[in-house]
Write an enzyme that holds these catalytic residues in place. Structure first.
Site, PDB file in Angstrom:
ATOM      1  N   ARG A 117       0.927  -1.104   0.106  1.00 53.69           N
ATOM      2  CA  ARG A 117      -0.031   0.070  -0.045  1.00 53.69           C
ATOM      3  C   ARG A 117       0.774   1.249  -0.076  1.00 53.69           C
ATOM      4  O   ARG A 117       0.913   1.966   1.104  1.00 53.69           O
ATOM      5  CB  ARG A 117      -0.849  -0.075   1.243  1.00 53.69           C
ATOM      6  CG  ARG A 117      -1.925  -1.136   0.974  1.00 53.69           C
ATOM      7  CD  ARG A 117      -2.760  -1.404   1.872  1.00 53.69           C
ATOM      8  NE  ARG A 117      -4.014  -0.894   1.577  1.00 53.69           N
ATOM      9  CZ  ARG A 117      -5.113  -0.639   2.333  1.00 53.69           C
ATOM     10  NH1 ARG A 117      -5.110  -1.310   3.752  1.00 53.69           N
ATOM     11  NH2 ARG A 117      -6.244  -0.158   1.912  1.00 53.69           N
ATOM     12  N   GLN A 122      -1.941   3.396  -5.173  1.00 52.98           N
ATOM     13  CA  GLN A 122      -3.443   3.817  -5.007  1.00 52.98           C
ATOM     14  C   GLN A 122      -4.327   3.750  -5.830  1.00 52.98           C
ATOM     15  O   GLN A 122      -5.375   3.317  -5.716  1.00 52.98           O
ATOM     16  CB  GLN A 122      -3.337   5.216  -4.277  1.00 52.98           C
ATOM     17  CG  GLN A 122      -2.880   5.411  -2.903  1.00 52.98           C
ATOM     18  CD  GLN A 122      -2.601   6.831  -2.434  1.00 52.98           C
ATOM     19  OE1 GLN A 122      -2.592   7.764  -3.373  1.00 52.98           O
ATOM     20  NE2 GLN A 122      -2.433   6.920  -0.979  1.00 52.98           N
ATOM     21  N   ASP A 125      -5.542   0.149  -5.811  1.00 51.73           N
ATOM     22  CA  ASP A 125      -5.983  -0.419  -4.521  1.00 51.73           C
ATOM     23  C   ASP A 125      -7.344  -0.751  -4.208  1.00 51.73           C
ATOM     24  O   ASP A 125      -8.305   0.068  -4.147  1.00 51.73           O
ATOM     25  CB  ASP A 125      -5.439   0.627  -3.498  1.00 51.73           C
ATOM     26  CG  ASP A 125      -5.542   0.191  -1.925  1.00 51.73           C
ATOM     27  OD1 ASP A 125      -6.261  -0.713  -1.756  1.00 51.73           O
ATOM     28  OD2 ASP A 125      -4.772   0.587  -1.138  1.00 51.73           O
ATOM     29  N   SER A 128      -8.939  -0.052  -0.768  1.00 50.80           N
ATOM     30  CA  SER A 128      -9.541   1.194  -0.697  1.00 50.80           C
ATOM     31  C   SER A 128     -10.851   1.449  -1.319  1.00 50.80           C
ATOM     32  O   SER A 128     -11.877   2.018  -0.870  1.00 50.80           O
ATOM     33  CB  SER A 128      -8.460   2.182  -0.959  1.00 50.80           C
ATOM     34  OG  SER A 128      -7.370   2.075  -0.098  1.00 50.80           O
ATOM     35  N   TYR A 223       0.260   0.427   9.397  1.00 44.17           N
ATOM     36  CA  TYR A 223      -0.951  -0.472   9.420  1.00 44.17           C
ATOM     37  C   TYR A 223      -0.962  -0.830  11.053  1.00 44.17           C
ATOM     38  O   TYR A 223       0.013  -0.968  11.704  1.00 44.17           O
ATOM     39  CB  TYR A 223      -0.658  -1.692   8.471  1.00 44.17           C
ATOM     40  CG  TYR A 223      -0.617  -1.233   7.033  1.00 44.17           C
ATOM     41  CD1 TYR A 223      -1.882  -0.961   6.294  1.00 44.17           C
ATOM     42  CD2 TYR A 223       0.464  -1.007   6.367  1.00 44.17           C
ATOM     43  CE1 TYR A 223      -1.893  -0.392   5.245  1.00 44.17           C
ATOM     44  CE2 TYR A 223       0.541  -0.669   5.241  1.00 44.17           C
ATOM     45  CZ  TYR A 223      -0.656  -0.295   4.456  1.00 44.17           C
ATOM     46  OH  TYR A 223      -0.578   0.183   3.214  1.00 44.17           O
TER      47      TYR A 223
HETATM   48  P1  NAD Z   1      -8.066  -1.719   7.930  1.00 44.40           P
HETATM   49  O1  NAD Z   1      -9.347  -2.141   7.275  1.00 44.40           O
HETATM   50  O2  NAD Z   1      -7.213  -2.834   8.026  1.00 44.40           O
HETATM   51  O3  NAD Z   1      -8.539  -1.552   9.469  1.00 44.40           O
HETATM   52  C1  NAD Z   1      -9.325  -0.433   9.584  1.00 44.40           C
HETATM   53  C2  NAD Z   1      -8.830   0.419  10.725  1.00 44.40           C
HETATM   54  O4  NAD Z   1      -8.958  -0.391  12.099  1.00 44.40           O
HETATM   55  C3  NAD Z   1      -7.423   0.913  10.651  1.00 44.40           C
HETATM   56  O5  NAD Z   1      -7.494   2.202  10.796  1.00 44.40           O
HETATM   57  C4  NAD Z   1      -6.853   0.390  12.038  1.00 44.40           C
HETATM   58  O6  NAD Z   1      -5.877   1.180  12.527  1.00 44.40           O
HETATM   59  C5  NAD Z   1      -8.044   0.087  12.996  1.00 44.40           C
HETATM   60  N1  NAD Z   1      -7.728  -0.770  14.228  1.00 44.40           N
HETATM   61  C6  NAD Z   1      -7.125  -1.920  14.135  1.00 44.40           C
HETATM   62  N2  NAD Z   1      -7.163  -2.504  15.346  1.00 44.40           N
HETATM   63  C7  NAD Z   1      -7.904  -1.454  16.136  1.00 44.40           C
HETATM   64  C8  NAD Z   1      -8.363  -1.558  17.652  1.00 44.40           C
HETATM   65  N3  NAD Z   1      -8.049  -2.533  18.189  1.00 44.40           N
HETATM   66  N4  NAD Z   1      -8.968  -0.283  17.775  1.00 44.40           N
HETATM   67  C9  NAD Z   1      -9.431   0.550  17.247  1.00 44.40           C
HETATM   68  N5  NAD Z   1      -9.035   0.436  15.940  1.00 44.40           N
HETATM   69  C10 NAD Z   1      -8.123  -0.690  15.248  1.00 44.40           C
HETATM   70  O7  NAD Z   1      -7.499  -0.506   7.374  1.00 44.40           O
HETATM   71  P2  NAD Z   1      -7.539   0.240   6.126  1.00 44.40           P
HETATM   72  O8  NAD Z   1      -8.732   1.091   5.672  1.00 44.40           O
HETATM   73  O9  NAD Z   1      -6.823  -0.925   5.027  1.00 44.40           O
HETATM   74  O10 NAD Z   1      -6.362   1.297   6.050  1.00 44.40           O
HETATM   75  C11 NAD Z   1      -5.153   1.155   7.119  1.00 44.40           C
HETATM   76  C12 NAD Z   1      -4.279   2.188   6.553  1.00 44.40           C
HETATM   77  O11 NAD Z   1      -3.569   2.138   5.290  1.00 44.40           O
HETATM   78  C13 NAD Z   1      -4.462   3.787   6.683  1.00 44.40           C
HETATM   79  O12 NAD Z   1      -3.426   4.555   7.084  1.00 44.40           O
HETATM   80  C14 NAD Z   1      -4.815   3.918   5.297  1.00 44.40           C
HETATM   81  O13 NAD Z   1      -4.567   5.397   5.388  1.00 44.40           O
HETATM   82  C15 NAD Z   1      -3.556   3.157   4.654  1.00 44.40           C
HETATM   83  N6  NAD Z   1      -3.816   3.001   3.161  1.00 44.40           N
HETATM   84  C16 NAD Z   1      -2.830   3.377   2.204  1.00 44.40           C
HETATM   85  C17 NAD Z   1      -2.878   2.920   0.856  1.00 44.40           C
HETATM   86  C18 NAD Z   1      -1.806   3.538   0.164  1.00 44.40           C
HETATM   87  O14 NAD Z   1      -0.892   4.236   0.448  1.00 44.40           O
HETATM   88  N7  NAD Z   1      -2.027   2.726  -1.173  1.00 44.40           N
HETATM   89  C19 NAD Z   1      -4.228   2.836   0.712  1.00 44.40           C
HETATM   90  C20 NAD Z   1      -5.200   2.420   1.464  1.00 44.40           C
HETATM   91  C21 NAD Z   1      -4.906   2.646   2.904  1.00 44.40           C
END
Ligand code: NAD
Length: 371
Positions: A117, A122, A125, A128, A223
């Site tokens: 990621r 992006q 992705d 997302s 993450y």
């Molecule tokens: P995810 O679906 O894996 O998890 C959802 C959320 O749950 C995350 O924010 C995580 O921190 C949170 N979480 C985990 N354990 C927890 C707990 N015990 N209590 C409360 N919250 C908890 O996450 P996601 O939507 O796939 O995205 C995660 C990260 O990846 C973000 O920082 C996002 O900005 C980043 N991201 C980067 C890219 C990229 O650069 N290509 C694309 C998508 C997401």
């Protein structure tokens, strides 16, 4: 080079490529074969694909004749597809039983949920693009099930306070849920273990509730990682205070490759007002609440608990449109000038699961080794 679009299993209403994405591929001199009826549930008919330049074929023809096969799920893909290339969302960290067969068949498989990621990834992705839909639909579903208004109402018949929404996990789905709930006029509180999301939550108008001492995520590429027992207990206490005043909970917390963290006990749900709604988007990986059942709605002490990790499929046209755009961008990356596969790219390597007769993804190999 022939790209084949397969019809998804019966439980799925999305399709991996809509007709509008076919047009762009055909312009690049790529032949596209679409299994008859593949897009019906996503409101894209065989006639739309034909107009876009695709050839409508039987399933057997597509499986036998295409070089690259697109399908979101792996469920109905036969194991006898020697030397084909498969692209989808196969969740190999959770479903790895069929991978040995794929490797034996010299199938090259790319699972887009495993893309590194990075900023460059992006546009491909799929996690997302689909999570964004899940967050949006979670709030609409909750609003539909709730016996209360979302916005504050001042009417001649009396006043209604705005709904109180609690979001667990402010990743892509959680942030979209915050934005959608705020647009509907709700008051929103949010928990996440990554302090980096606090500003984003506040800029969307949510209140970020901090719990001290979360595990450092800097070495996990930002993450979420598993938390200590002590942290989880303190977090549960704070969630208990917040959930007691919430009308709606949208639970999205996940840790890639692990069971979803258990954040809400049945006792915590029991103190919620009757008619409150919990939408658990983490249901497929175990759920964030003790009472969640995947693909089921349960009633616990008057609270409606929906376990649904498949909400993108409830908006199949736009979900397929965005998914197809992600796939098209990925195809551009992997197909070389001579129609060969470009394995030099880090992103391509990062999501390749089987190739050359072997399971090649390190994390997946570890999971298979450790059972
Ligand atoms: P995810 O679906 O894996 O998890 C959802 C959320 O749950 C995350 O924010 C995580 O921190 C949170 N979480 C985990 N354990 C927890 C707990 N015990 N209590 C409360 N919250 C908890 O996450 P996601 O939507 O796939 O995205 C995660 C990260 O990846 C973000 O920082 C996002 O900005 C980043 N991201 C980067 C890219 C990229 O650069 N290509 C694309 C998508 C997401």
């Amino acid at each position: 080079m022939i790209i084949g679009v397969l019809k998804e299993p019966a439980f799925e209403s999305r399709v991996s490529l809509l007709a509008e994405a076919v047009t762009a591929l055909v312009k690049k001199k790529v032949e596209v074969w679409v299994e008859a009826g593949a897009g019906i549930s996503a409101y894209c008919g065989d006639d739309d694909y034909s107009k876009a330049g695709a050839s409508i074929r039987s399933r057997g023809d597509v499986l036998g004749g295409a070089d690259i096969l697109l399908s979101i799920h792996y469920n109905d893909i036969p194991g006898t597809l020697e030397h084909k290339v498969l692209i989808g969302v196969y969740q190999p960290l959770y479903n790895s039983a069929h991978l040995a067969v794929w490797a034996k068949q010299h199938i090259t498989s790319f699972s887009l949920d495993m893309l590194p990621r990075t900023t460059r990834a992006q546009s491909m992705d799929v996690l997302s693009s689909q999570a964004n839909i899940a967050g949006y639909k979670a709030i609409l579903l909750a609003a539909g099930l709730s016996p209360h208004y979302f916005p504050m109402m001042m009417t001649a018949a009396g006043s209604i306070a705005p709904a109180k929404v609690l979001i667990l996990g402010a990743g892509v789905a959680g942030l979209q849920a915050i934005a959608t709930a705020r647009r509907l006029g709700a008051v929103v509180e949010v928990f996440d273990t990554r302090p980096a999301v606090k500003e984003e939550v506040m800029s969307l108008g949510g209140k970020f509730i901090e719990v001290e001492g979360a595990a450092d995520v800097s070495r996990a590429g930002g993450y979420a990682v598993e938390q200590s027992e002590d942290f989880l207990q303190r977090q549960q206490q704070k969630i208990a205070e917040s959930i007691a005043r919430a009308d709606i909970v949208v639970a999205t917390a996940q840790i890639p490759g692990n069971r979803a963290p258990l954040l809400v006990t049945s006792a915590m749900i029991a103190v919620m007002r009757k008619g409150s709604v919990i939408i658990d988007l983490a249901a497929a990986t175990g759920g964030n609440t003790e009472v969640t059942r995947n693909n089921e709605t349960v009633f616990h002490k008057g609270v409606i608990v929906v376990g649904n990790s498949a909400l993108p499929a409830t908006m199949p046209y736009d979900a397929s449109k965005l998914y197809g755009k992600n796939v098209s961008n990925f195809l551009q990356l992997i197909i070389g000038k001579e129609g060969d596969l470009n394995f030099g790219d880090e992103l391509v390597k990062g999501c390749c699961i089987t190739h050359d007769g072997k399971v090649v993804h390190e994390k997946v190999k570890d999971i298979i080794k450790n059972g």
